[in-house]
Structures are given as C-alpha cells and as structure tokens.
Design an enzyme around this catalytic site. Structure first.
Site, short mmCIF file in Angstrom:
data_model
loop_
_atom_site.label_atom_id
_atom_site.label_comp_id
_atom_site.label_asym_id
_atom_site.label_seq_id
_atom_site.Cartn_x
_atom_site.Cartn_y
_atom_site.Cartn_z
N ASP A 191 16.44 -19.23 -8.09
CA ASP A 191 17.60 -18.67 -8.80
C ASP A 191 18.47 -17.93 -7.81
OD1 ASP A 191 19.44 -17.60 -10.50
OD2 ASP A 191 18.01 -16.51 -11.76
N ASP A 244 23.18 -20.49 -15.75
CA ASP A 244 22.73 -19.27 -16.43
C ASP A 244 23.94 -18.37 -16.70
OD1 ASP A 244 21.63 -16.92 -17.31
OD2 ASP A 244 20.38 -16.53 -15.56
MN MN Z 1 19.11 -16.62 -13.73
#
Ligand code: MN
Length: 356
Positions: A191, A244
C-alpha cells in the site's frame, strides 16, 4: 411513539494510546483519537457508533467529528432508527463533507435498530458469511523491525501481510525483502497511500520483479485524483491495483470503473458511511471489480462494524481489518470473536460490543 425512537444521545471523545507509533506514507499516528455517539431508544436499547477520522485522508479530526456529532444531536432526538436511510440522507445533505461523523451516526442507528429486532448486524445485511480472515499491516519501520514483526505475525497465524510503502523505493524494497525473510510462507500486499508518481510506481514495480517479489495487490500507488496516472500504472503492472483513497463515494467508484484504473476497490466505512458503502459494493460488483475492506485506527467498535459489513455482504477478496489496539486498553469488549487471523461472527444482536 415507536419503540425504536431515539430518546437520548450522548457524545464523547475516545482516546487510546498506541503501543508503538504507526507510520505510513502520509504521516505518523501515536494514539487512537476517535469519537463515540451513543443513542438510547424508547425501548431502552442502546446503540453505539464510532467516528475514526484521519485528517490526512478525510479532512476530519477528533475535534471536528465531535463538533459535527453535537450539531446532529437535536435533529436525532425523536427520530425513529427504523428510518435510518431517511435520517442518513438528510444528514448527508447538511454535513456532506463530514462523512466520518455521519458514519458514526449510521453505525449507532443500525446497532440500535438491529438490537431492537434481535438480529446480529451481519444477518441484517444478508448473512453471506459467518467468518472472515484478515491480513495484518507492517508499517514503515526499519528492515530489522519489519523482519521481526513479520515473523511474529506469521507465528500467530496470519497468512497475508500488508506492507506500507511509498516513501522511498530503495528502503521499501529492503523492507519488503525483510518481511519475506521473516515470514517466507506469507503472501504480501503493498500500500503506497498515494506516495508515488506514476513513473515512480512503475519503477517500483520493475524493482519488485527484479527481486523476484510477487505481491498479490498494490494499493493506491498514486495521488487519489490522478485516475489517468493510476490507469497508466495499471496498464504496466503485473499485479492487481486497488483504489483506496480514490474512492469515498459511489460516484468515485463509478469514475474508477469508467477509468479502468483499478482491479479492486477498498471500501472503508469511515470514508463513505455504511449506507453509501452498500452502493459502492454494488457498483464494484457490477463493474466486475473485486472488493476489499479496510479500516482506520479504530477501537473494537468500529472494527466490529466493518467485520459485520464484510461478512454480511460477502465476497470481500481482501480483508484488511487488523486491530492495532491492545485489547486491555480498548474501551469496548465483545463483538465478533477476534482470533488471529480469523474473525467469527456470533449470534449476539446488533454489532455486539458493549462498553467496558
Ligand atoms: Mn490503503
């Protein structure tokens, strides 16, 4: 007056220190600072909702969510939680930018409503699954610490480790290699929290290949508004890309689907609220995008609500609901049975957590 009418609302801050600071590409957190809204109904049922803001992500902080919740209080008194969609739509019209606070109101209403009808929240949402398995996040620490953390997590039973990257490519690669040394049997996801430019993200992917690293997911490589940049990364990527921070609203989900810039959408209740999260999940499914669920730094209450959401809807291929709070310091107890790494839902009505 309906038995499910709200007769009392209380709002309070929740402060829990973290055992270790938590570092990602966009900042460091030292404590969990959230807000709790408690609604009491005519029938005596109590519902809890948590707002877990992260200023660098959604522009809200503990002070603003507390202020928003206080502003909602008069409006909520006398409303029937069975009308949670109507109430949620009204609050969205007024506090459209204060999604984390609105999420707490929706959570408290749904907790109270499902308790009143005697159903666990995941059953109310459809009861697709009765257990889910989470990954666990290794944040931006030294390689030695990352190796050590990974080994401990693997020994606990975690099978998928999420590694925070996006600050420095060479250090990121060292840390990923350290995690794979510490936990050779674990899968990994990455991420970047918007930390790379599109070209940096592609260089990073080349480096992964060179080191024979095969993560199963690469989340939010570039800044949230750059859907074309993310598309460029996806077109050059050998691993799936997740959106996201790019997806807060159902309209964002449609834009991501149209841009063809992601394979997966990461839903977080604190980005969208619960009602809109249902729409985002429907859009993702319809667009043949995979579902992921994630969380902010939350107490057992917020986390439990997300566990109910993911299990109730089903089909979440990636679950990133790792607790970062020492259970001894958590103001809440109960909820799903939180094992490492398996969460089992129970038959307790509502979200199932209570105040310690
Ligand atoms: Mn994330």
């Amino acid at each position: 007056m309906a038995a499910t009418t709200i007769k009392k609302v209380t709002i309070e801050p929740v402060d829990v220190p973290l055992e270790h600071p938590f570092t990602i590409a966009i900042g460091v957190q030292y404590a969990i600072k959230t807000a709790l809204i408690t609604v009491t109904l005519e029938n005596g049922v109590v519902g809890y909702g948590e707002a877990a803001p992260l200023e660098s992500i959604n522009g809200e902080n503990q002070a603003t969510v507390l202020a928003t919740l206080h502003s909602c209080k008069e409006f909520l008194l006398g409303k029937d939680v069975a009308d949670y969609r109507k109430i949620s739509r009204h609050l969205k019209g007024v506090f459209w930018a204060q999604v984390t606070a609105r999420c707490a109101v929706e959570m408290a209403m749904l907790d109270a409503f499902t308790k009143s009808v005697g159903l666990p929240l995941y059953k109310f949402l459809g009861g697709m699954e009765d257990k889910i398995e989470t990954d666990y996040t290794v944040d931006i620490v030294t390689p030695a610490m990352a190796r050590d953390n990974a080994a401990k997590l693997a020994a606990k039973g975690y099978r998928l480790l999420k590694i925070k990257v996006g600050k420095n490519i060479a250090e990121d690669i060292d840390r990923i290699l350290a995690v794979t040394q510490g936990a050779p049997a674990c899968g990994i996801t990455l991420d970047a929290n918007q930390g790379f430019s599109p070209m940096e993200a592609i260089n990073f992917l080349e480096q992964l290949k060179k080191h024979n690293l095969h993560p199963v997911l690469f989340e939010q490589p570039v800044v949230k508004h750059d859907l074309m940049g993310m598309r460029f990364v996806k077109d050059h990527s050998f691993i799936p890309i997740a959106a996201d921070e790019s997806v807060f609203t159902p309209a964002d989900a449609i834009n991501v689907a149209r841009a063809g810039c992601a394979d997966v959408i990461n839903i977080k209740l604190m980005k969208s609220g619960i009602v809109d999260a249902l729409d985002i999940a429907a859009i993702a499914r319809s667009a043949n995008l995979k579902l992921m669920i994630g969380c902010m730094l939350e107490t057992r209450l917020g986390l439990a609500c997300s566990v109910h959401f993911a299990a109730g809807l089903g089909g979440f291929g990636f679950v990133d609901l790792d607790p970062h709070i020492n259970p001894d310091h958590d103001p809440f107890t109960g909820g799903p049975d939180f094992g490492d790494p398996l969460y089992r839902l129970t038959d307790v009505p509502g979200i199932g957590v209570s105040k310690r």
